[in-house]
Structure formats: structure tokens, C-alpha cells
Design a protein around this motif. Structure first.
Motif, PDB file in Angstrom:
ATOM      1  N   ASP A  26      -7.900   3.572   0.983  1.00 18.29           N
ATOM      2  CA  ASP A  26      -6.985   4.140   1.907  1.00 18.29           C
ATOM      3  C   ASP A  26      -7.864   4.756   3.213  1.00 18.29           C
ATOM      4  OD1 ASP A  26      -5.586   5.743   3.838  1.00 18.29           O
ATOM      5  OD2 ASP A  26      -4.503   6.939   2.130  1.00 18.29           O
ATOM      6  N   PRO A  27      -7.931   4.161   4.295  1.00 21.97           N
ATOM      7  CA  PRO A  27      -8.852   4.646   5.655  1.00 21.97           C
ATOM      8  C   PRO A  27      -8.032   5.599   6.485  1.00 21.97           C
ATOM      9  CG  PRO A  27      -7.244   2.604   6.042  1.00 21.97           C
ATOM     10  CD  PRO A  27      -6.960   2.812   4.769  1.00 21.97           C
ATOM     11  N   TYR A  28      -6.843   6.047   6.199  1.00 19.41           N
ATOM     12  CA  TYR A  28      -5.927   6.618   7.046  1.00 19.41           C
ATOM     13  C   TYR A  28      -6.525   7.951   7.527  1.00 19.41           C
ATOM     14  CZ  TYR A  28      -1.608   8.643   8.888  1.00 19.41           C
ATOM     15  OH  TYR A  28      -0.585   9.017   9.892  1.00 19.41           O
ATOM     16  N   TYR A  29      -7.213   8.674   6.649  1.00 21.87           N
ATOM     17  CA  TYR A  29      -7.732   9.976   6.965  1.00 21.87           C
ATOM     18  C   TYR A  29      -9.416   9.958   7.417  1.00 21.87           C
ATOM     19  CZ  TYR A  29      -3.261  11.841   5.449  1.00 21.87           C
ATOM     20  OH  TYR A  29      -2.126  12.082   5.234  1.00 21.87           O
ATOM     21  N   TYR A  42       7.461   7.229   4.445  1.00 22.17           N
ATOM     22  CA  TYR A  42       6.956   7.882   5.673  1.00 22.17           C
ATOM     23  C   TYR A  42       6.964   7.310   6.801  1.00 22.17           C
ATOM     24  CZ  TYR A  42       4.053  10.028   1.608  1.00 22.17           C
ATOM     25  OH  TYR A  42       3.517  10.512   0.547  1.00 22.17           O
ATOM     26  N   HIS A  43       6.824   6.048   6.913  1.00 18.05           N
ATOM     27  CA  HIS A  43       6.386   5.390   8.227  1.00 18.05           C
ATOM     28  C   HIS A  43       7.201   4.275   8.412  1.00 18.05           C
ATOM     29  CE1 HIS A  43       3.079   7.955   8.876  1.00 18.05           C
ATOM     30  NE2 HIS A  43       2.589   7.502   7.895  1.00 18.05           N
ATOM     31  N   CYS A  93       0.855  -1.140  -0.160  1.00 21.42           N
ATOM     32  CA  CYS A  93       0.039   0.131  -0.017  1.00 21.42           C
ATOM     33  C   CYS A  93       0.879   1.029   0.038  1.00 21.42           C
ATOM     34  CB  CYS A  93      -1.027   0.036   0.976  1.00 21.42           C
ATOM     35  SG  CYS A  93      -0.219  -0.064   2.735  1.00 21.42           S
ATOM     36  N   LEU A  94       0.440   2.422   0.516  1.00 13.86           N
ATOM     37  CA  LEU A  94       1.302   3.642   0.350  1.00 13.86           C
ATOM     38  C   LEU A  94       1.998   3.656   1.705  1.00 13.86           C
ATOM     39  CD1 LEU A  94       1.624   6.574  -0.888  1.00 13.86           C
ATOM     40  CD2 LEU A  94      -0.233   7.321   0.614  1.00 13.86           C
ATOM     41  N   GLY A  95       1.662   3.534   2.719  1.00 17.30           N
ATOM     42  CA  GLY A  95       2.245   3.704   3.960  1.00 17.30           C
ATOM     43  C   GLY A  95       2.779   2.391   4.703  1.00 17.30           C
ATOM     44  N   ASN A  96       2.392   1.582   4.552  1.00 14.34           N
ATOM     45  CA  ASN A  96       2.618   0.102   5.157  1.00 14.34           C
ATOM     46  C   ASN A  96       2.480   0.127   6.644  1.00 14.34           C
ATOM     47  OD1 ASN A  96       5.356  -2.002   5.788  1.00 14.34           O
ATOM     48  ND2 ASN A  96       3.322  -2.642   5.230  1.00 14.34           N
ATOM     49  N   ILE A  97       1.342   0.814   6.831  1.00  9.86           N
ATOM     50  CA  ILE A  97       0.927   0.781   8.316  1.00  9.86           C
ATOM     51  C   ILE A  97      -0.737   0.706   8.690  1.00  9.86           C
ATOM     52  CG2 ILE A  97       2.594   2.310   9.385  1.00  9.86           C
ATOM     53  CD1 ILE A  97       0.716   4.665   8.967  1.00  9.86           C
ATOM     54  N   CYS A  98      -1.370   0.620   7.402  1.00  9.84           N
ATOM     55  CA  CYS A  98      -2.824   0.489   7.632  1.00  9.84           C
ATOM     56  C   CYS A  98      -3.354  -0.893   6.656  1.00  9.84           C
ATOM     57  CB  CYS A  98      -3.561   1.618   7.049  1.00  9.84           C
ATOM     58  SG  CYS A  98      -3.427   3.089   8.140  1.00  9.84           S
ATOM     59  N   ARG A  99      -3.522  -0.726   5.219  1.00 10.92           N
ATOM     60  CA  ARG A  99      -4.029  -1.822   4.417  1.00 10.92           C
ATOM     61  C   ARG A  99      -3.074  -3.067   4.290  1.00 10.92           C
ATOM     62  NH1 ARG A  99      -5.004   2.174  -0.260  1.00 10.92           N
ATOM     63  NH2 ARG A  99      -3.175   3.104   1.052  1.00 10.92           N
TER      64      ARG A  99
HETATM   65  P1  4NP Z   1      -1.901   2.712   4.056  1.00 11.27           P
HETATM   66  O1  4NP Z   1      -2.357   4.056   4.722  1.00 11.27           O
HETATM   67  O2  4NP Z   1      -1.211   3.280   2.896  1.00 11.27           O
HETATM   68  O3  4NP Z   1      -2.954   1.819   4.049  1.00 11.27           O
HETATM   69  O4  4NP Z   1      -0.724   2.399   4.986  1.00 11.27           O
HETATM   70  C1  4NP Z   1      -1.721   5.323   4.836  1.00 11.27           C
HETATM   71  C2  4NP Z   1      -1.009   5.532   5.880  1.00 11.27           C
HETATM   72  C3  4NP Z   1      -0.204   6.732   5.908  1.00 11.27           C
HETATM   73  C4  4NP Z   1      -0.464   7.724   4.953  1.00 11.27           C
HETATM   74  C5  4NP Z   1      -1.438   7.428   3.936  1.00 11.27           C
HETATM   75  C6  4NP Z   1      -2.054   6.325   3.912  1.00 11.27           C
HETATM   76  N1  4NP Z   1       0.065   9.011   4.969  1.00 11.27           N
HETATM   77  O5  4NP Z   1      -0.300   9.803   4.258  1.00 11.27           O
HETATM   78  O6  4NP Z   1       0.785   9.393   6.049  1.00 11.27           O
END
Ligand code: 4NP
Length: 157
Positions: free
Chosen positions: A125-128, A45-46, A8-14
Motif C-alpha cells: 500500500d503506497p497511500y501513506y 472510503y473513496h 485493493c483496499l481503496g481502489n484509488i492507488c494500486r
Molecule cells: P489502495 O490504497 O488500496 O491502493 O487504493 C489506499 C487508499 C486509501 C486508503 C488506504 C489505502 N485509505 O486508508 O484511505
């Protein structure tokens, strides 16, 4: 050994959610020794962080513990290492295409290709957003995990 990478984008959610849910399914089905799983993000980022607390809480409520996972960034060498490189959304897929070495593009797919019964094609993306986004991620990931294991059983094991 079949190797699966969720991205995914951040590797912390999906993607950690997919990692944990698919690991649990594979272990329950007794094929944990034949399938190796990892997850990564297209962005850095993470890096080094645990999964988002909201993802961990939602997964744990379904019996999946994500606490040991740590974020890392995907790299071109991952395409040599893994048999399946599965993107959560079209944006991840596009970013992965840009780093995919020649001849490896067949490994790259949207994860929800393995859940053709669903109306969705991407894991949003569930982050926001609020808590329901994390439940929705789990619903989609559970469905696609079953389809992915079926695909591996039919084509690889
Ligand atoms: P992920 O979610 O790609 O499912 O891990 C996100 C985590 C962080 C961010 C965006 C999406 N971010 O913008 O920091």
C-alpha cells in the motif's frame, strides 16, 4: 470474453494502477476486444473518486492515463461476473475470501502470483508513504501484468 478484476483496499492507488497498466498492455497486444478489465476496493472510503493524484502522475509518466477511472466497492456478485479476481495484498485476499460465494474461490489469487520471478508476493500500500512507493507499485504491476497476459493466452484465449 475473459474478465479480470483487480482489487485493493481503496481502489484509488494500486488496483486502478493495475487496471490502467494491464489495459494498456492488452490494447498494445491487440487483445483488447477479448479481455475486459475492471478494478474495485474492499472498502467504500473513496467510492466515486478518481485515482489518487500521486498514482495518476506516476502512471502518466509511464504513458498510462488513469484519469477516467472511478472507485467502486467490490461485491459478491463480482465473483459471478469475473474470471480472475486478483488481490494486491494478503489483507485484500482475506477480505475477498469472506465475501466469495461457494465454488468461486479458484478465481481468487494474489496478483503477484503472475510474477513468480519477483521476491515480493504483495503489492504494498503506497497511500501513506512517499513517491517511491508509487514507482514500486508500477514496477510490480508491470511485471505481473505481463505474466497475467501470458497466463490468459495459454489457458483462455
Ligand atoms: P489502495 O490504497 O488500496 O491502493 O487504493 C489506499 C487508499 C486509501 C486508503 C488506504 C489505502 N485509505 O486508508 O484511505
Amino acid at each position: 470474453m475473459i474478465k479480470v478484476l483487480f482489487v485493493c483496499l481503496g481502489n484509488i492507488c494500486r488496483s486502478p494502477t493495475a487496471h490502467g497498466v494491464f489495459q494498456q498492455l492488452v490494447d498494445e497486444q491487440g487483445v483488447g476486444r477479448q479481455i475486459q478489465i475492471d478494478s474495485a476496493g474492499t472498502h467504500a472510503y473513496h467510492v466515486g473518486k478518481s485515482p489518487d493524484a500521486r498514482s495518476q502522475k506516476a502512471a502518466l509518466a509511464r504513458g498510462v492515463d488513469l484519469s477516467a477511472l472511478r472507485a467502486r466497492q467490490v461485491c459478491p456478485e463480482d465473483f459471478d461476473e469475473f474470471d480472475y479476481v486478483l488481490a494486491m495484498d494478503e489483507s485484500n485476499l482475506e477480505n475477498l475470501r469472506e465475501i466469495c460465494p461457494a465454488g468461486q474461490a479458484a478465481k481468487l489469487e494474489l496478483f503477484l502470483k503472475f510474477a513468480p520471478q519477483l521476491p515480493e508476493q504483495e503489492v504494498p500500500d503506497p497511500y501513506y508513504g512517499g513517491g517511491s512507493g508509487f514507482e514500486h507499485v508500477l514496477d510490480l504491476v508491470e511485471a505481473a501484468s505481463k505474466g497475467l497476459l501470458e497466463d490468459i493466452r495459454q489457458n483462455r484465449l
